[in-house]
Design an enzyme around this catalytic site. Structure first.
Site, short mmCIF file in Angstrom:
data_model
loop_
_atom_site.label_atom_id
_atom_site.label_comp_id
_atom_site.label_asym_id
_atom_site.label_seq_id
_atom_site.Cartn_x
_atom_site.Cartn_y
_atom_site.Cartn_z
N ARG A 49 0.51 -1.31 -0.12
CA ARG A 49 0.19 0.07 -0.23
C ARG A 49 0.54 1.18 -0.36
O ARG A 49 0.78 2.37 0.61
CB ARG A 49 -0.74 -0.11 1.42
CG ARG A 49 -1.75 -0.73 1.32
CD ARG A 49 -3.33 -1.27 1.48
NE ARG A 49 -4.64 -1.62 0.81
CZ ARG A 49 -4.69 -2.32 2.19
NH1 ARG A 49 -5.10 -1.86 3.37
NH2 ARG A 49 -5.74 -3.60 2.28
N ARG B 160 -3.84 6.02 1.73
CA ARG B 160 -4.22 6.98 1.78
C ARG B 160 -2.31 8.45 2.75
O ARG B 160 -3.07 9.02 2.79
CB ARG B 160 -5.18 6.66 2.64
CG ARG B 160 -6.69 6.67 1.67
CD ARG B 160 -7.54 6.81 2.31
NE ARG B 160 -7.97 5.54 3.28
CZ ARG B 160 -8.76 5.26 3.95
NH1 ARG B 160 -9.37 5.51 4.60
NH2 ARG B 160 -8.59 3.60 4.13
N ARG C 168 -7.01 10.63 -5.54
CA ARG C 168 -8.31 10.30 -5.22
C ARG C 168 -9.55 11.26 -5.43
O ARG C 168 -10.37 11.11 -5.55
CB ARG C 168 -7.94 9.24 -3.53
CG ARG C 168 -9.08 9.07 -2.43
CD ARG C 168 -9.47 8.01 -3.52
NE ARG C 168 -10.51 7.31 -2.63
CZ ARG C 168 -11.84 7.74 -3.08
NH1 ARG C 168 -12.32 8.95 -3.57
NH2 ARG C 168 -12.95 7.59 -2.33
N ASP D 99 -6.96 -2.65 -7.13
CA ASP D 99 -8.10 -3.54 -6.43
C ASP D 99 -7.81 -5.60 -6.81
O ASP D 99 -8.41 -5.65 -8.03
CB ASP D 99 -9.07 -2.74 -5.89
CG ASP D 99 -9.91 -3.11 -5.11
OD1 ASP D 99 -9.43 -2.50 -3.61
OD2 ASP D 99 -10.30 -3.99 -4.96
N TYR E 107 -15.07 -12.77 -0.73
CA TYR E 107 -15.20 -11.11 -1.20
C TYR E 107 -16.75 -11.84 -2.34
O TYR E 107 -17.64 -11.89 -1.81
CB TYR E 107 -14.53 -10.74 -2.10
CG TYR E 107 -13.67 -10.05 -0.71
CD1 TYR E 107 -13.95 -8.74 0.17
CD2 TYR E 107 -12.05 -10.47 -0.61
CE1 TYR E 107 -13.15 -8.29 0.87
CE2 TYR E 107 -11.17 -9.93 0.12
CZ TYR E 107 -12.10 -8.38 0.89
OH TYR E 107 -11.11 -8.17 1.77
#
Lengths: 354, 354
Positions: A27, A31, A40, A77, A154
């Site tokens: 990552r 963020r 973003r 992703d 998922y």
């Protein structure tokens, strides 16, 4: 293609000598970086960021431009693959990923096809090509995918889960159906990673984020088996140009011996396993990647340097170590703390090489 | 006190011969039982249920009355101890536990005292006494507490956490402060468990729910060390009447060798570790408790029986096995499925004994 100017990552993954230990962060395009948050915001939402090659390329390069990292990793992703299989991925504000059409029945599994990566996931391949052009050989580009088991969690749960109730219900009660689902996901992931290689990915990583919730009996049958199939099925080339593959099962520290035989070049480790002990257990079958606790980056620069030194000393002298966090960098980490870690790896690892 | 009619649990924890493998379930007094939900509703909220001895006793006995379990476990919450230390426990609807006054600074740690169990946690001791009377020797009563590290995570984070950002920040940056906090929590837990013994608890368990989020270096220093101090500090008596103690670190499968030396009689295992392999690793130092995946109970009766048989066969012949789930029973499990598991343990374990 331009010549690679920094091949530390590829050399370490092949267990060849390097001058200093290569380092990147899971990552790393994320963020915690203000420039990521700006892009973003420009994108409007997370999925648009993933699906717009110019923006995905922009955030991929941001950490490489800010820090002396030894690799870039494709910004994307893991759930783009099930999305391309027709499940309808969306993100609920503050809720994480959701699928409009989760997989619950045999009919749902039968409906699934293997996406054509250039057709159905063309935005990822365009992103890979664009990043390679923009990187211009500075560092290698890592491509990635979710492991079949992790994607299936998922797909069956319809989003994130805490108890994995539906997929484990399927595992215990309808194992044949789950195997059929894992078969088609494995085919999809293999085609997807092969296309990433064709588009320019120079190393690959399989993220088995949820392998660690399986029992010791279920892990080899429902996760590792499929990762091994991918490792062996990919068209990774031969010799010096062979594309190395890293497997990472979060919480998989107990199963490293079996994982080392899956056909990958390296195993990622979370921070619960000592690199030194892991190295003794896997011998020279694979390189190891890891494994600083991501929460260590909340500490002061002095402490971060000490903790980096511990990880380097856990691995010890010799080839085959790629430094990384044991999981993704947390969004609240000050970027300067990441810089301290990266510099410390390069500086403090020198005595372990050459 | 009445004579104990079923001492399988205590015998297995002491690694003495039994006729069949004893079985109980973590969270056996819980939301999957309609009678629990009725009492919970009567109480109005969870904390009142914990703090009213008659109601806490009622739900403790419910699973023992419904199933042929080999133990009862005190119904309570691990956070009653920090509550008694003045942190102000409350439950936000659908949000989990929260503290009004979390521990964030040295001054916060200095303010903490060790509660007097009979005074400040008298409702727990009254509950223990009441349960013993109502059980009337049918099965032994297990008392419990959270491990110091696990309690500290809630105390510092102010509630549940996903990234353990604050407590890990303290661990890496102010380890001496965290040790001071763990010291006082250890004293509190020791006094609390000693009082449970005095009130009638016949076995004890330490729940180290969050030990598994620690690094391999931090676990011995910040969790195991304190559990060992409790194991050695408790007044558990001697010989046949000595109160056995079980340690359970969720996700601690990699650290069993060290845990086996902490002074407890048994280790709880989650489902990621094979009981057979664990047994080889710990030798005859401790008994083992576990370790069916709680999600296995979503399966059909036939499948549950097969999965129980696998766990029994993992452990193999001989003394020292207490059957349990690898974590608490999920709220959505049909009670009849728990019954199938319990019956299967008793029936299928017979060939492994005598």
């Amino acid at each position: 293609m331009t010549e690679l100017k920094n091949d530390r990552l590829l050399r370490a993954l092949r267990r060849q000598p390097v001058d200093v230990t290569p380092v990147w962060m899971m990552r790393q395009a994320g963020r915690y970086l203000p420039e990521y948050r700006a892009t973003r915001k420009k994108a409007g939402n997370f999925l648009t960021l993933c699906k717009t090659p110019e923006l995905a390329c922009e955030v991929t390069l941001q950490p490489v431009e800010r820090f002396p990292l030894d690799a870039a990793i494709l910004f994307s992703d893991i759930l783009t693959v099930p999305d391309a299989m027709g499940l309808g991925l969306y993100f609920e504000a503050g809720e994480g990923p959701r699928f409009r059409r989760p997989v619950r029945s045999a009919a749902d599994v039968d409906r699934l096809g293997v996406p054509d990566p250039e057709q159905d996931l063309g935005y990822v391949m365009d992103t890979v090509r664009l990043i390679r052009r923009e990187l211009d050989g500075r560092v290698p580009l890592i491509g990635f995918a979710g492991s079949p088991w992790t994607l299936a969690t998922y797909m069956v749960e319809g989003g994130g889960s805490r108890d994995f109730r539906r997929i484990k219900g399927m595992l215990y009660e309808q194992p044949a159906l789950l195997h059929r689902l894992l078969d088609v996901v494995t085919e999809a992931v293999t085609a997807y990673l092969d296309a990433q290689i064709a588009a320019g990915a120079q190393a690959l990583m399989l993220f088995d984020t949820w392998g660690g919730v399986l029992s010791h009996r279920a892990f080899p049958e429902f996760s590792l088996q499929y990762m091994a199939r991918i490792a062996r099925g990919l068209h990774r080339g031969t010799g010096e140009s062979r594309i190395p593959l890293i497997l990472f099962t979060k919480g998989g520290g107990q199963w490293l011996e079996a994982m080392a035989d899956a056909g990958a070049d390296a195993l990622g480790l979370d921070w619960t396993t000592s690199l030194g002990e892991a190295r003794r257990r896997v011998g020279d079958r694979v390189a190891l990647q890891g494994n600083l606790d991501p929460a260590a980056l909340y500490a002061s620069p002095e402490t971060i340097r000490r903790l980096v030194a511990e990880v380097l000393s856990d691995y010890g002298k010799g080839n085959g170590h790629v430094f990384n966090l044991g999981h993704g960098i947390h969004p609240q980490i000050p970027p300067e703390h990441a810089a301290v870690m990266i510099d410390a790896v390069h500086e403090l690892s020198r005595p372990y090489h050459g």
